[in-house]
Design an enzyme around this catalytic site. Structure first.
Site, short mmCIF file in Angstrom:
data_model
loop_
_atom_site.label_atom_id
_atom_site.label_comp_id
_atom_site.label_asym_id
_atom_site.label_seq_id
_atom_site.Cartn_x
_atom_site.Cartn_y
_atom_site.Cartn_z
N ARG A 84 0.82 -1.21 0.00
CA ARG A 84 0.00 0.00 0.00
C ARG A 84 0.86 1.27 0.00
O ARG A 84 0.68 2.16 -0.84
CB ARG A 84 -0.88 -0.03 1.25
CG ARG A 84 -2.09 0.84 1.22
CD ARG A 84 -2.79 0.73 2.56
NE ARG A 84 -2.97 -0.67 2.93
CZ ARG A 84 -4.09 -1.33 2.76
NH1 ARG A 84 -5.13 -0.73 2.24
NH2 ARG A 84 -4.20 -2.60 3.13
N THR A 85 1.80 1.33 0.91
CA THR A 85 2.65 2.53 1.01
C THR A 85 3.49 2.69 -0.26
O THR A 85 3.66 3.78 -0.79
CB THR A 85 3.57 2.43 2.24
OG1 THR A 85 2.76 2.31 3.39
CG2 THR A 85 4.46 3.65 2.37
N HIS A 143 6.45 6.82 10.64
CA HIS A 143 5.91 6.70 9.28
C HIS A 143 5.36 8.09 8.96
O HIS A 143 4.15 8.29 8.91
CB HIS A 143 4.82 5.63 9.29
CG HIS A 143 4.40 5.16 7.93
ND1 HIS A 143 4.96 5.64 6.77
CD2 HIS A 143 3.45 4.27 7.55
CE1 HIS A 143 4.37 5.05 5.74
NE2 HIS A 143 3.45 4.21 6.19
N ARG A 203 11.79 2.00 3.09
CA ARG A 203 11.03 1.25 4.10
C ARG A 203 11.98 0.18 4.63
O ARG A 203 12.64 -0.51 3.83
CB ARG A 203 9.82 0.60 3.44
CG ARG A 203 9.11 -0.41 4.30
CD ARG A 203 8.10 0.28 5.18
NE ARG A 203 7.10 -0.62 5.68
CZ ARG A 203 5.85 -0.25 5.93
NH1 ARG A 203 5.46 0.97 5.70
NH2 ARG A 203 4.99 -1.10 6.42
N LYS A 261 24.50 -10.41 -0.14
CA LYS A 261 25.96 -10.30 -0.12
C LYS A 261 26.47 -9.75 1.20
O LYS A 261 27.68 -9.63 1.40
CB LYS A 261 26.41 -9.41 -1.27
CG LYS A 261 26.25 -10.07 -2.63
CD LYS A 261 26.56 -9.12 -3.76
CE LYS A 261 26.32 -9.83 -5.10
NZ LYS A 261 26.37 -8.90 -6.23
#
Lengths: 154, 310
Positions: B55-56, B135, B106, B85
Protein backbone atom coordinates in the site's frame (compact mmCIF):
# COMPACT_ATOMS: atom_id res chain seq x y z
CA UNK A 1 44.55 12.07 48.79
CA UNK A 2 47.61 11.23 50.89
CA UNK A 3 46.21 7.77 51.63
CA UNK A 4 45.58 7.07 47.97
CA UNK A 5 49.09 8.04 47.00
CA UNK A 6 50.28 5.30 49.27
CA UNK A 7 47.86 2.70 47.94
CA UNK A 8 47.97 3.47 44.23
CA UNK A 9 51.20 4.62 42.68
CA UNK A 10 51.34 8.35 41.96
CA UNK A 11 51.63 9.41 38.33
CA UNK A 12 53.95 12.08 37.01
CA UNK A 13 51.52 13.45 34.42
CA UNK A 14 47.99 12.61 33.32
CA UNK A 15 44.48 12.21 34.67
CA UNK A 16 43.25 10.69 37.90
CA UNK A 17 39.59 9.76 38.06
CA UNK A 18 38.80 9.71 41.76
CA UNK A 19 35.68 8.99 43.81
CA UNK A 20 34.33 6.38 41.42
CA UNK A 21 31.73 4.26 43.26
CA UNK A 22 33.19 0.87 44.23
CA UNK A 23 32.74 -1.83 41.55
CA UNK A 24 32.26 0.76 38.80
CA UNK A 25 35.95 1.36 38.07
CA UNK A 26 36.39 -1.80 36.06
CA UNK A 27 33.24 -1.07 34.09
CA UNK A 28 34.49 2.42 33.23
CA UNK A 29 37.75 0.98 31.96
CA UNK A 30 35.98 -1.11 29.36
CA UNK A 31 33.08 1.22 28.55
CA UNK A 32 35.33 4.19 27.91
CA UNK A 33 37.82 1.96 26.13
CA UNK A 34 40.64 3.14 28.42
CA UNK A 35 42.12 -0.32 28.02
CA UNK A 36 42.61 0.24 24.30
CA UNK A 37 45.30 2.84 24.91
CA UNK A 38 49.04 2.09 25.10
CA UNK A 39 49.33 4.50 28.04
CA UNK A 40 50.14 3.15 31.47
CA UNK A 41 47.02 2.80 33.63
CA UNK A 42 46.84 2.03 37.32
CA UNK A 43 43.61 1.15 39.01
CA UNK A 44 42.63 0.90 42.64
CA UNK A 45 39.52 -0.97 43.66
CA UNK A 46 37.60 -0.85 46.94
CA UNK A 47 39.79 1.83 48.47
CA UNK A 48 38.61 3.48 51.69
CA UNK A 49 36.72 6.72 51.09
CA UNK A 50 35.32 9.24 53.57
CA UNK A 51 32.74 10.34 51.03
CA UNK A 52 31.62 6.98 49.60
CA UNK A 53 32.77 4.40 52.17
CA UNK A 54 34.53 2.51 49.40
CA UNK A 55 35.67 3.82 46.08
CA UNK A 56 37.58 2.96 42.93
CA UNK A 57 40.26 5.11 41.34
CA UNK A 58 41.80 5.13 37.85
CA UNK A 59 45.07 6.84 36.89
CA UNK A 60 45.97 7.26 33.23
CA UNK A 61 49.44 8.50 32.44
CA UNK A 62 50.08 11.22 29.87
CA UNK A 63 46.41 11.44 28.94
CA UNK A 64 44.14 14.38 29.63
CA UNK A 65 40.48 13.54 29.35
CA UNK A 66 38.35 15.81 27.18
CA UNK A 67 35.40 17.72 28.65
CA UNK A 68 33.10 15.37 26.74
CA UNK A 69 34.73 12.28 28.22
CA UNK A 70 34.59 13.75 31.69
CA UNK A 71 30.93 14.63 31.41
CA UNK A 72 30.08 11.18 30.10
CA UNK A 73 31.55 9.76 33.31
CA UNK A 74 28.72 11.48 35.16
CA UNK A 75 26.22 8.86 34.09
CA UNK A 76 28.06 6.10 36.00
CA UNK A 77 30.01 8.08 38.55
CA UNK A 78 28.11 11.29 39.32
CA UNK A 79 30.38 12.18 42.27
CA UNK A 80 33.67 11.47 40.50
CA UNK A 81 36.38 14.11 40.27
CA UNK A 82 38.96 14.23 37.53
CA UNK A 83 42.35 15.56 38.64
CA UNK A 84 44.92 16.71 36.14
CA UNK A 85 48.48 16.01 37.25
CA UNK A 86 51.70 17.57 36.01
CA UNK A 87 55.12 16.85 37.55
CA UNK A 88 53.29 15.05 40.40
CA UNK A 89 51.36 18.24 41.18
CA UNK A 90 47.62 18.74 40.96
CA UNK A 91 47.14 21.35 38.23
CA UNK A 92 43.39 21.09 37.68
CA UNK A 93 40.28 19.53 39.12
CA UNK A 94 37.08 18.96 37.14
CA UNK A 95 33.68 17.75 38.32
CA UNK A 96 31.62 15.91 35.70
CA UNK A 97 28.17 17.26 34.88
CA UNK A 98 25.63 15.27 32.88
CA UNK A 99 26.13 16.03 29.18
CA UNK A 100 23.27 16.76 26.78
CA UNK A 101 24.06 13.61 24.84
CA UNK A 102 26.10 10.48 25.22
CA UNK A 103 27.65 8.71 22.24
CA UNK A 104 29.29 5.31 21.70
CA UNK A 105 29.22 4.09 25.31
CA UNK A 106 25.70 2.76 25.82
CA UNK A 107 23.66 0.11 24.04
CA UNK A 108 20.05 0.77 23.07
CA UNK A 109 17.76 -1.65 24.98
CA UNK A 110 15.47 -1.83 21.92
CA UNK A 111 16.68 -5.01 20.24
CA UNK A 112 15.16 -3.90 16.93
CA UNK A 113 17.00 -0.58 16.96
CA UNK A 114 19.26 -0.16 13.96
CA UNK A 115 22.14 0.85 16.25
CA UNK A 116 22.25 -2.75 17.53
CA UNK A 117 22.36 -4.27 14.09
CA UNK A 118 24.81 -2.22 12.08
CA UNK A 119 28.36 -1.04 12.35
CA UNK A 120 27.39 2.26 13.90
CA UNK A 121 27.68 3.65 17.40
CA UNK A 122 24.79 4.46 19.68
CA UNK A 123 23.75 7.99 20.52
CA UNK A 124 21.40 9.09 23.29
CA UNK A 125 20.18 12.45 24.49
CA UNK A 126 19.30 13.07 28.12
CA UNK A 127 15.74 14.11 28.87
CA UNK A 128 14.03 14.90 32.15
CA UNK A 129 10.41 13.84 32.52
CA UNK A 130 7.86 15.92 34.43
CA UNK A 131 8.82 14.14 37.67
CA UNK A 132 12.48 15.12 37.12
CA UNK A 133 13.44 11.49 36.42
CA UNK A 134 16.37 11.22 34.06
CA UNK A 135 15.57 9.44 30.79
CA UNK A 136 17.68 8.61 27.76
CA UNK A 137 16.27 8.94 24.26
CA UNK A 138 17.88 6.95 21.46
CA UNK A 139 18.75 9.15 18.49
CA UNK A 140 17.94 6.35 16.03
CA UNK A 141 14.82 4.51 17.20
CA UNK A 142 13.55 7.58 19.16
CA UNK A 143 12.57 5.37 22.11
CA UNK A 144 12.92 6.89 25.55
CA UNK A 145 14.13 4.76 28.47
CA UNK A 146 14.74 5.50 32.11
CA UNK A 147 18.43 5.91 32.81
CA UNK A 148 18.51 2.82 35.02
CA UNK A 149 17.06 0.59 32.29
CA UNK A 150 19.78 1.67 29.87
CA UNK A 151 22.55 1.25 32.46
CA UNK A 152 21.35 -2.18 33.56
CA UNK A 153 21.31 -3.26 29.91
CA UNK A 154 25.04 -2.73 29.46
CA UNK B 1 7.56 31.48 -1.08
CA UNK B 2 10.41 30.45 1.24
CA UNK B 3 10.50 26.68 1.53
CA UNK B 4 12.29 25.41 4.63
CA UNK B 5 11.68 21.80 3.61
CA UNK B 6 13.94 22.06 0.58
CA UNK B 7 16.61 19.30 0.74
CA UNK B 8 15.40 18.22 4.19
CA UNK B 9 15.29 14.56 5.22
CA UNK B 10 11.80 13.43 6.17
CA UNK B 11 12.60 10.95 8.93
CA UNK B 12 10.29 11.67 11.83
CA UNK B 13 7.19 13.80 12.28
CA UNK B 14 8.98 15.26 15.32
CA UNK B 15 11.53 16.89 13.01
CA UNK B 16 8.85 19.01 11.32
CA UNK B 17 7.81 22.32 12.82
CA UNK B 18 4.18 23.40 12.86
CA UNK B 19 4.67 25.86 9.98
CA UNK B 20 6.31 23.10 7.92
CA UNK B 21 3.36 20.79 8.54
CA UNK B 22 1.05 23.59 7.42
CA UNK B 23 3.15 24.14 4.31
CA UNK B 24 2.77 20.46 3.35
CA UNK B 25 -0.97 20.52 4.01
CA UNK B 26 -1.46 23.65 1.91
CA UNK B 27 0.57 22.14 -0.91
CA UNK B 28 -1.43 18.90 -0.65
CA UNK B 29 -4.67 20.86 -1.01
CA UNK B 30 -3.29 22.76 -4.01
CA UNK B 31 -2.20 19.54 -5.73
CA UNK B 32 -5.54 17.91 -5.05
CA UNK B 33 -7.35 20.84 -6.68
CA UNK B 34 -4.86 21.43 -9.46
CA UNK B 35 -2.46 18.61 -10.38
CA UNK B 36 0.97 19.75 -11.55
CA UNK B 37 2.25 16.74 -13.46
CA UNK B 38 5.59 18.25 -14.48
CA UNK B 39 6.79 19.42 -11.08
CA UNK B 40 9.46 16.71 -10.81
CA UNK B 41 10.16 16.09 -14.48
CA UNK B 42 13.78 14.90 -14.93
CA UNK B 43 14.09 13.76 -11.31
CA UNK B 44 14.88 10.13 -10.53
CA UNK B 45 13.68 8.74 -7.23
CA UNK B 46 14.70 5.44 -5.64
CA UNK B 47 11.96 3.42 -3.98
CA UNK B 48 13.86 1.08 -1.62
CA UNK B 49 11.53 -1.28 0.21
CA UNK B 50 13.66 -3.59 2.36
CA UNK B 51 10.39 -5.13 3.54
CA UNK B 52 7.17 -5.48 1.62
CA UNK B 53 4.52 -2.81 2.07
CA UNK B 54 2.35 -2.80 -0.99
CA UNK B 55 0.00 0.00 0.00
CA UNK B 56 2.65 2.53 1.01
CA UNK B 57 4.87 1.65 -1.96
CA UNK B 58 2.08 2.01 -4.51
CA UNK B 59 0.98 5.27 -2.94
CA UNK B 60 4.51 6.71 -3.13
CA UNK B 61 5.04 5.40 -6.65
CA UNK B 62 1.73 6.83 -7.84
CA UNK B 63 2.70 10.20 -6.33
CA UNK B 64 6.04 10.05 -8.17
CA UNK B 65 4.44 9.23 -11.53
CA UNK B 66 1.87 11.98 -11.04
CA UNK B 67 4.69 14.47 -10.59
CA UNK B 68 6.38 13.31 -13.77
CA UNK B 69 9.48 11.79 -12.10
CA UNK B 70 11.04 8.38 -12.80
CA UNK B 71 11.50 5.52 -10.34
CA UNK B 72 14.17 2.93 -9.75
CA UNK B 73 14.22 0.52 -6.85
CA UNK B 74 13.04 -2.70 -5.33
CA UNK B 75 9.97 -3.83 -3.45
CA UNK B 76 11.17 -6.63 -1.19
CA UNK B 77 14.46 -6.84 0.71
CA UNK B 78 14.56 -10.63 0.43
CA UNK B 79 15.13 -10.51 -3.27
CA UNK B 80 17.95 -7.99 -3.54
CA UNK B 81 21.57 -8.90 -3.95
CA UNK B 82 22.68 -6.26 -1.42
CA UNK B 83 21.29 -8.13 1.58
CA UNK B 84 22.39 -11.52 0.30
CA UNK B 85 25.96 -10.30 -0.12
CA UNK B 86 25.96 -8.89 3.39
CA UNK B 87 26.43 -5.25 2.46
CA UNK B 88 25.67 -2.85 5.29
CA UNK B 89 22.69 -0.54 5.05
CA UNK B 90 25.07 2.43 5.27
CA UNK B 91 27.03 1.29 2.19
CA UNK B 92 23.86 0.46 0.26
CA UNK B 93 22.43 3.92 0.87
CA UNK B 94 25.75 5.59 0.13
CA UNK B 95 25.84 3.94 -3.32
CA UNK B 96 22.16 4.47 -4.21
CA UNK B 97 22.39 8.13 -3.17
CA UNK B 98 24.91 8.72 -5.93
CA UNK B 99 22.40 7.48 -8.55
CA UNK B 100 19.25 9.41 -7.68
CA UNK B 101 17.72 12.69 -6.49
CA UNK B 102 15.90 11.21 -3.48
CA UNK B 103 15.46 7.90 -1.69
CA UNK B 104 12.21 6.55 -0.29
CA UNK B 105 13.02 3.85 2.20
CA UNK B 106 11.03 1.25 4.10
CA UNK B 107 13.03 -0.91 6.50
CA UNK B 108 12.10 -3.26 9.35
CA UNK B 109 14.63 -1.84 11.83
CA UNK B 110 13.78 1.19 13.96
CA UNK B 111 16.06 4.14 13.32
CA UNK B 112 17.14 2.87 9.90
CA UNK B 113 15.91 6.01 8.14
CA UNK B 114 17.93 8.23 10.50
CA UNK B 115 20.97 6.06 9.85
CA UNK B 116 20.38 6.24 6.09
CA UNK B 117 20.28 10.03 6.24
CA UNK B 118 23.76 10.02 7.77
CA UNK B 119 25.15 8.12 4.78
CA UNK B 120 23.11 9.54 1.89
CA UNK B 121 25.54 12.35 1.03
CA UNK B 122 22.79 14.98 1.26
CA UNK B 123 20.42 13.07 -1.03
CA UNK B 124 17.11 13.47 0.84
CA UNK B 125 15.70 10.39 2.57
CA UNK B 126 11.95 9.86 2.91
CA UNK B 127 11.07 7.45 5.69
CA UNK B 128 8.30 5.16 4.46
CA UNK B 129 8.26 3.31 7.79
CA UNK B 130 11.12 2.13 10.01
CA UNK B 131 9.97 -0.79 12.12
CA UNK B 132 7.55 0.30 14.83
CA UNK B 133 9.09 3.77 14.93
CA UNK B 134 7.96 6.42 12.45
CA UNK B 135 5.91 6.70 9.28
CA UNK B 136 5.80 10.47 8.77
CA UNK B 137 3.95 10.54 5.45
CA UNK B 138 1.12 8.51 7.03
CA UNK B 139 0.83 11.25 9.64
CA UNK B 140 0.88 13.94 6.95
CA UNK B 141 -1.99 12.29 5.13
CA UNK B 142 -3.85 11.86 8.43
CA UNK B 143 -3.42 15.57 9.20
CA UNK B 144 -4.43 16.53 5.67
CA UNK B 145 -7.60 14.45 5.96
CA UNK B 146 -8.46 15.87 9.39
CA UNK B 147 -7.97 19.43 8.14
CA UNK B 148 -9.94 18.73 4.99
CA UNK B 149 -12.90 17.30 6.90
CA UNK B 150 -12.93 19.66 9.89
CA UNK B 151 -11.53 22.81 8.30
CA UNK B 152 -9.04 23.20 11.13
CA UNK B 153 -6.36 21.40 13.14
CA UNK B 154 -7.10 23.18 16.42
CA UNK B 155 -9.89 22.85 18.99
CA UNK B 156 -10.54 19.24 18.01
CA UNK B 157 -11.66 16.34 20.17
CA UNK B 158 -9.87 13.26 18.93
CA UNK B 159 -10.54 9.72 20.11
CA UNK B 160 -7.89 7.15 19.30
CA UNK B 161 -8.91 3.53 19.64
CA UNK B 162 -7.16 0.15 19.54
CA UNK B 163 -3.49 -0.73 19.82
CA UNK B 164 -2.09 2.46 21.28
CA UNK B 165 1.03 0.77 22.60
CA UNK B 166 2.59 -0.53 19.40
CA UNK B 167 0.75 1.52 16.79
CA UNK B 168 3.32 3.93 15.41
CA UNK B 169 0.67 5.87 13.46
CA UNK B 170 -1.14 6.89 16.63
CA UNK B 171 2.07 7.98 18.35
CA UNK B 172 3.06 10.17 15.42
CA UNK B 173 -0.45 11.55 14.97
CA UNK B 174 -0.67 12.51 18.65
CA UNK B 175 2.77 14.14 18.49
CA UNK B 176 1.77 16.09 15.38
CA UNK B 177 -1.63 17.22 16.66
CA UNK B 178 0.02 18.28 19.92
CA UNK B 179 1.76 21.01 17.91
CA UNK B 180 -1.64 22.64 17.30
CA UNK B 181 -3.61 24.49 19.95
CA UNK B 182 -6.50 23.29 22.12
CA UNK B 183 -6.83 19.72 20.91
CA UNK B 184 -8.13 17.12 23.35
CA UNK B 185 -7.24 13.44 23.24
CA UNK B 186 -9.38 10.49 24.34
CA UNK B 187 -7.44 7.24 24.44
CA UNK B 188 -9.39 3.97 24.30
CA UNK B 189 -7.54 0.67 24.46
CA UNK B 190 -7.17 -2.57 26.41
CA UNK B 191 -4.98 -2.15 29.49
CA UNK B 192 -2.18 -4.14 27.89
CA UNK B 193 -2.11 -1.84 24.87
CA UNK B 194 -2.41 1.62 26.40
CA UNK B 195 -0.55 4.68 25.17
CA UNK B 196 3.12 4.64 26.19
CA UNK B 197 4.19 6.96 29.01
CA UNK B 198 6.49 9.04 26.85
CA UNK B 199 3.48 10.20 24.81
CA UNK B 200 1.38 10.90 27.92
CA UNK B 201 4.33 12.74 29.47
CA UNK B 202 4.74 14.86 26.35
CA UNK B 203 1.05 15.84 26.53
CA UNK B 204 1.32 16.61 30.26
CA UNK B 205 4.38 18.74 29.69
CA UNK B 206 2.50 20.79 27.10
CA UNK B 207 -0.58 20.89 29.39
CA UNK B 208 -2.73 19.21 26.75
CA UNK B 209 -5.89 17.42 27.88
CA UNK B 210 -5.92 13.63 27.57
CA UNK B 211 -7.86 10.90 29.30
CA UNK B 212 -8.29 7.15 29.06
CA UNK B 213 -11.77 5.78 28.44
CA UNK B 214 -13.14 2.27 28.59
CA UNK B 215 -15.32 2.27 25.50
CA UNK B 216 -16.25 4.37 22.52
CA UNK B 217 -19.91 4.93 23.54
CA UNK B 218 -18.78 7.00 26.53
CA UNK B 219 -17.37 9.78 24.38
CA UNK B 220 -18.96 9.36 20.94
CA UNK B 221 -21.12 12.48 21.36
CA UNK B 222 -18.09 14.68 22.12
CA UNK B 223 -15.65 13.86 19.39
CA UNK B 224 -14.80 15.21 15.95
CA UNK B 225 -12.36 12.50 14.88
CA UNK B 226 -12.53 8.80 15.70
CA UNK B 227 -9.20 7.25 14.75
CA UNK B 228 -9.51 3.46 14.77
CA UNK B 229 -6.57 1.04 14.69
CA UNK B 230 -6.29 -2.70 14.52
CA UNK B 231 -5.78 -4.72 17.69
CA UNK B 232 -3.20 -7.31 16.81
CA UNK B 233 -4.21 -10.74 18.00
CA UNK B 234 -0.63 -11.75 18.77
CA UNK B 235 -0.20 -8.88 21.24
CA UNK B 236 -2.80 -10.21 23.72
CA UNK B 237 -3.61 -13.52 25.33
CA UNK B 238 -6.75 -15.21 24.02
CA UNK B 239 -9.08 -14.03 26.84
CA UNK B 240 -7.86 -10.45 26.61
CA UNK B 241 -8.24 -10.54 22.86
CA UNK B 242 -11.79 -11.88 23.05
CA UNK B 243 -12.72 -9.07 25.48
CA UNK B 244 -10.94 -6.44 23.45
CA UNK B 245 -12.52 -7.63 20.26
CA UNK B 246 -16.05 -7.16 21.52
CA UNK B 247 -15.33 -3.84 23.27
CA UNK B 248 -13.31 -2.15 20.57
CA UNK B 249 -15.26 -3.04 17.45
CA UNK B 250 -17.13 -0.15 15.89
CA UNK B 251 -20.76 -0.83 14.89
CA UNK B 252 -23.31 1.55 13.36
CA UNK B 253 -25.32 1.59 16.61
CA UNK B 254 -22.26 2.95 18.44
CA UNK B 255 -22.54 5.99 16.19
CA UNK B 256 -26.14 6.94 17.01
CA UNK B 257 -25.12 9.88 19.23
CA UNK B 258 -22.28 11.02 16.99
CA UNK B 259 -21.78 14.67 16.04
CA UNK B 260 -22.70 15.42 12.44
CA UNK B 261 -19.12 16.44 11.63
CA UNK B 262 -17.60 13.20 13.03
CA UNK B 263 -15.20 11.45 10.68
CA UNK B 264 -13.86 7.94 11.24
CA UNK B 265 -10.27 7.40 10.14
CA UNK B 266 -8.11 4.27 10.04
CA UNK B 267 -4.56 3.79 8.73
CA UNK B 268 -5.67 0.50 7.11
CA UNK B 269 -5.58 -2.42 6.63
CA UNK B 270 -8.85 -2.88 8.50
CA UNK B 271 -9.54 -6.40 9.73
CA UNK B 272 -12.75 -6.55 11.76
CA UNK B 273 -12.49 -3.56 14.10
CA UNK B 274 -14.89 -1.56 11.93
CA UNK B 275 -18.10 -3.33 10.97
CA UNK B 276 -18.67 -3.26 7.19
CA UNK B 277 -22.03 -1.51 7.71
CA UNK B 278 -20.17 1.53 9.01
CA UNK B 279 -18.72 1.97 5.51
CA UNK B 280 -22.10 3.20 4.33
CA UNK B 281 -22.48 5.91 6.97
CA UNK B 282 -21.45 9.52 6.27
CA UNK B 283 -18.86 9.20 9.03
CA UNK B 284 -16.67 6.61 7.27
CA UNK B 285 -13.69 8.40 5.76
CA UNK B 286 -10.88 5.81 5.80
CA UNK B 287 -10.83 5.05 2.09
CA UNK B 288 -10.83 8.77 1.24
CA UNK B 289 -8.06 9.12 3.83
CA UNK B 290 -5.99 6.48 1.99
CA UNK B 291 -6.60 8.26 -1.31
CA UNK B 292 -5.31 11.50 0.24
CA UNK B 293 -1.97 9.74 0.73
CA UNK B 294 -1.17 10.45 -2.90
CA UNK B 295 -1.56 14.23 -2.48
CA UNK B 296 0.30 14.38 0.82
CA UNK B 297 3.19 12.39 -0.68
CA UNK B 298 3.18 14.48 -3.85
CA UNK B 299 3.34 17.58 -1.67
CA UNK B 300 6.24 16.48 0.51
CA UNK B 301 8.23 15.12 -2.46
CA UNK B 302 7.86 18.35 -4.41
CA UNK B 303 8.64 20.58 -1.42
CA UNK B 304 11.82 18.69 -0.61
CA UNK B 305 13.00 18.53 -4.22
CA UNK B 306 12.05 22.02 -5.46
CA UNK B 307 13.20 25.13 -3.66
CA UNK B 308 10.76 27.65 -5.05
CA UNK B 309 7.04 27.11 -5.35
CA UNK B 310 4.61 29.53 -6.95
Amino acid sequence: MEINKLQVEAIKSGSVIDHIPAHIGFKLLSLFRFTETEKRITIGLNLPSKKLGKKDIIKIENTFLSDDQINQLAIYAPHATVNYINEYNLVGKVFPTLPEKIDKILICPNSNCVSNNNLITSSFIFKKDQFSNMNLKCKYCEKEFSKNIVLSYQ
Amino acid sequence: MRNSLYKKNIISINDLRRNELELVLNKSAMLKKKPQPHLLKNKIIASCFFEASTRTRLSFETAIYRLGASIVGFSDGNNISLEKKGETLADTISVISSYVDAIIMRHPQEGSARLAAEFSNKTPIFNAGDGANQHPTQTLLDLFTIKETQNRLTHLNIAIVGDLKYGRTVHSLTQALAKFKNNKFYFISPDALKMPNYINNMLDKKEIYWKRYINIEEIISEIDILYMTRIQKERLDSTEYANAKSKFVLHTETLKNARSNLKILHPLPRIDEIDRDVDYTPYAWYFKQAANGIYARQAILSLVLIEKHL
